[in-house]
Design an enzyme around this catalytic site. Structure first.
Site, PDB file in Angstrom:
ATOM      1  N   LYS A   1      61.534 -86.362  23.159  1.00 26.06           N
ATOM      2  CA  LYS A   1      60.894 -84.894  22.598  1.00 26.06           C
ATOM      3  C   LYS A   1      61.178 -83.626  23.360  1.00 26.06           C
ATOM      4  O   LYS A   1      61.732 -82.869  22.761  1.00 26.06           O
ATOM      5  CB  LYS A   1      59.720 -85.322  22.115  1.00 26.06           C
ATOM      6  CG  LYS A   1      59.180 -86.569  21.217  1.00 26.06           C
ATOM      7  CD  LYS A   1      57.929 -86.964  21.322  1.00 26.06           C
ATOM      8  CE  LYS A   1      57.787 -88.580  20.827  1.00 26.06           C
ATOM      9  NZ  LYS A   1      58.409 -88.860  19.542  1.00 26.06           N
TER      10      LYS A   1
ATOM     11  N   ASP B   1      49.800 -90.996  28.423  1.00 19.51           N
ATOM     12  CA  ASP B   1      50.784 -91.097  27.694  1.00 19.51           C
ATOM     13  C   ASP B   1      51.332 -89.446  27.331  1.00 19.51           C
ATOM     14  O   ASP B   1      50.544 -89.067  26.249  1.00 19.51           O
ATOM     15  CB  ASP B   1      50.689 -91.866  26.646  1.00 19.51           C
ATOM     16  CG  ASP B   1      52.038 -92.070  25.676  1.00 19.51           C
ATOM     17  OD1 ASP B   1      53.119 -91.053  25.900  1.00 19.51           O
ATOM     18  OD2 ASP B   1      52.195 -92.646  24.584  1.00 19.51           O
TER      19      ASP B   1
ATOM     20  N   TRP C   1      49.195 -94.251  18.557  1.00 16.25           N
ATOM     21  CA  TRP C   1      49.966 -94.494  19.792  1.00 16.25           C
ATOM     22  C   TRP C   1      49.015 -95.253  20.732  1.00 16.25           C
ATOM     23  O   TRP C   1      49.427 -96.053  21.492  1.00 16.25           O
ATOM     24  CB  TRP C   1      50.936 -93.509  20.190  1.00 16.25           C
ATOM     25  CG  TRP C   1      51.882 -93.224  19.611  1.00 16.25           C
ATOM     26  CD1 TRP C   1      52.286 -92.012  18.716  1.00 16.25           C
ATOM     27  CD2 TRP C   1      53.188 -94.081  19.167  1.00 16.25           C
ATOM     28  NE1 TRP C   1      53.180 -92.021  17.905  1.00 16.25           N
ATOM     29  CE2 TRP C   1      53.895 -93.202  18.191  1.00 16.25           C
ATOM     30  CE3 TRP C   1      53.369 -95.297  19.468  1.00 16.25           C
ATOM     31  CZ2 TRP C   1      55.117 -93.825  17.712  1.00 16.25           C
ATOM     32  CZ3 TRP C   1      54.683 -95.799  19.161  1.00 16.25           C
ATOM     33  CH2 TRP C   1      55.459 -95.023  18.117  1.00 16.25           C
TER      34      TRP C   1
HETATM   35  N1  PMP Z   1      53.674 -92.454  22.513  1.00 19.11           N
HETATM   36  C1  PMP Z   1      53.833 -91.337  22.108  1.00 19.11           C
HETATM   37  C2  PMP Z   1      52.548 -90.273  22.003  1.00 19.11           C
HETATM   38  C3  PMP Z   1      54.659 -91.318  20.909  1.00 19.11           C
HETATM   39  O1  PMP Z   1      54.868 -90.272  20.018  1.00 19.11           O
HETATM   40  C4  PMP Z   1      55.774 -92.127  20.997  1.00 19.11           C
HETATM   41  C5  PMP Z   1      57.175 -92.086  19.958  1.00 19.11           C
HETATM   42  N2  PMP Z   1      56.946 -91.275  18.783  1.00 19.11           N
HETATM   43  C6  PMP Z   1      55.668 -93.384  21.705  1.00 19.11           C
HETATM   44  C7  PMP Z   1      54.582 -93.573  22.693  1.00 19.11           C
HETATM   45  C8  PMP Z   1      56.523 -94.350  21.600  1.00 19.11           C
HETATM   46  O2  PMP Z   1      57.884 -94.008  22.395  1.00 19.11           O
HETATM   47  P1  PMP Z   1      59.135 -94.912  22.277  1.00 19.11           P
HETATM   48  O3  PMP Z   1      59.673 -94.832  20.935  1.00 19.11           O
HETATM   49  O4  PMP Z   1      59.842 -94.177  23.231  1.00 19.11           O
HETATM   50  O5  PMP Z   1      58.721 -96.221  23.029  1.00 19.11           O
END
Ligand code: PMP
Length: 360
Positions: free
Chosen positions: A195, A171, A102
């Site tokens: 989450k 994030d 991520w």
């Molecule tokens: N950052 C992290 C740490 C994540 O776990 C996720 C999704 N699993 C995301 C970003 C992306 O999130 P989204 O699907 O809401 O764009």
């Protein structure tokens, strides 16, 4: 009615009480004669829901008055672009700590917008650790990190302390509200809701008001943090149902005794699973190094792909859902967010021990 043991990584388990409350209110929301989804986002009734979500979040995370809370859309992924668009000005360099996929994705979006620098990385350890030895660039616009690495199962325990003129941006999609944090240490925190906060559809942004001054006028209106701050996240139609669900989840967290109480239970849940791994004599192998272990996503392997597949199939038969690791890492992953009860972790630990006895 059958409810499984839900270990999904996101969208993930929601508290049963929250789902029941939403069900009770679904057809007639507080005598409005309609569902909360059918209310105008400009109505008094909806305004209360919107306000309640922001107020509860402020209370639960002890958010200081010089921060704004925004409800945005586009997931955490859209923040990957919004952050550099708003804060990476000419002559500045965006700094990134890489602790998993991520954060790599966040960096990739910033590269499209301006100058970037990898200030620290754990890629060389296959993301089994949290990066150390921070080296910031000259003229750093900000430092971005991912507090919990959903895929690899690692988590920052202590955050880097930066000179006050460099904003720290995090994030926190997969660990917001799971442990006490000092919001003051960050200039911006963002998290997709699916989450720990509620269903997908809303992204929470906690931003220091001072930072809003830096948002340029020449970027798309919907990506400009000022647009949402000035209009209390009602510039356009917000995801009203997701924000309503968020408000119910936040109420539930309050009823549990707040973040501090939840953190204790989360630690107990995580310890239960990590102890099972550590006491298995190598039958289960944890992915993350011990000091970097996530209290939200427990990643582990068995000795072969075949055995992993047998494990996952049997687990599924016994009502354990969502235990397959991310396709990038493989193996197994138990996501144990706030709403996953201790009993689910106890049942999983028991199953893991039984499986080990049968297949050693
Ligand atoms: N950052 C992290 C740490 C994540 O776990 C996720 C999704 N699993 C995301 C970003 C992306 O999130 P989204 O699907 O809401 O764009």
């Amino acid at each position: 009615m059958k409810r499984v043991y839900n270990f999904n990584a996101g969208p993930a388990a929601l508290p049963k009480q929250v789902l029941q409350r939403a069900q009770e209110e679904l057809l007639d929301f507080q005598d409005a004669g309609m569902s909360v989804m059918e209310l105008s986002h400009r109505s008094k009734e909806y305004e209360k829901v919107h306000q309640k979500a922001a107020t509860l979040l402020k209370e639960l995370l002890h958010i200081p008055v010089d921060y704004d809370i925004l409800f945005m859309q586009g997931g955490a992924s859209l923040q990957f672009s919004a952050i550099p668009l708003n804060f990476l000005s000419k002559g500045k360099t965006a700094n990134y700590s890489l602790s998993g996929s991520w954060s790599e994705k966040a960096l990739k979006e910033a590269e499209k917008i301006g100058s970037t620098h990898v200030a620290s990385t754990a890629k060389n350890t296959d993301y089994t650790t949290i990066p150390s030895q921070l080296e910031l660039s000259e003229e750093a616009a900000y430092l971005h990190l991912t507090s919990n690495n959903t895929i690899f199962g690692t988590q920052w325990r202590e955050f880097p302390s930066l000179p006050s003129y460099i904003p720290l941006i995090a994030d926190m999609s997969s660990d917001i509200l799971s442990r006490a944090i000092n919001v003051k240490d960050f200039s911006l925190i963002y998290a997709g809701a699916q989450k720990n906060l509620g269903p997908s559809g809303v992204t929470v942004v906690i931003i220091k008001k001072e930072l809003l001054k830096n948002c340029p006028d020449n970027i798309p209106t919907m990506l400009n943090y000022q647009t949402h701050a000035k209009n209390k996240s009602l510039y356009n139609t917000p995801p009203t149902f997701s924000i309503y669900m968020l408000s119910l989840v936040l109420e539930w967290v309050s009823e549990q005794g707040g973040v501090e109480a939840i953190e204790k239970i989360n630690l107990e849940k995580a310890n239960l699973l990590y102890d099972t791994i550590d006491q298995s004599g190598g039958f289960y192998i944890g992915h993350a190094e011990k000091v970097a272990r996530s209290h939200m996503n427990v990643t582990f392997n068995l000795s072969s792909e075949e055995l992993t597949s047998v494990f996952l199939n049997q687990a599924k038969e016994e009502g354990f859902v969502g235990l397959a690791g991310h396709r990038m890492v493989g193996g197994c992953r138990a996501s144990i967010y706030n709403a996953v009860p201790l009993e689910s972790c106890q049942a999983l630990a028991e199953f893991m021990k039984r499986f080990q006895t049968n297949y050693r």
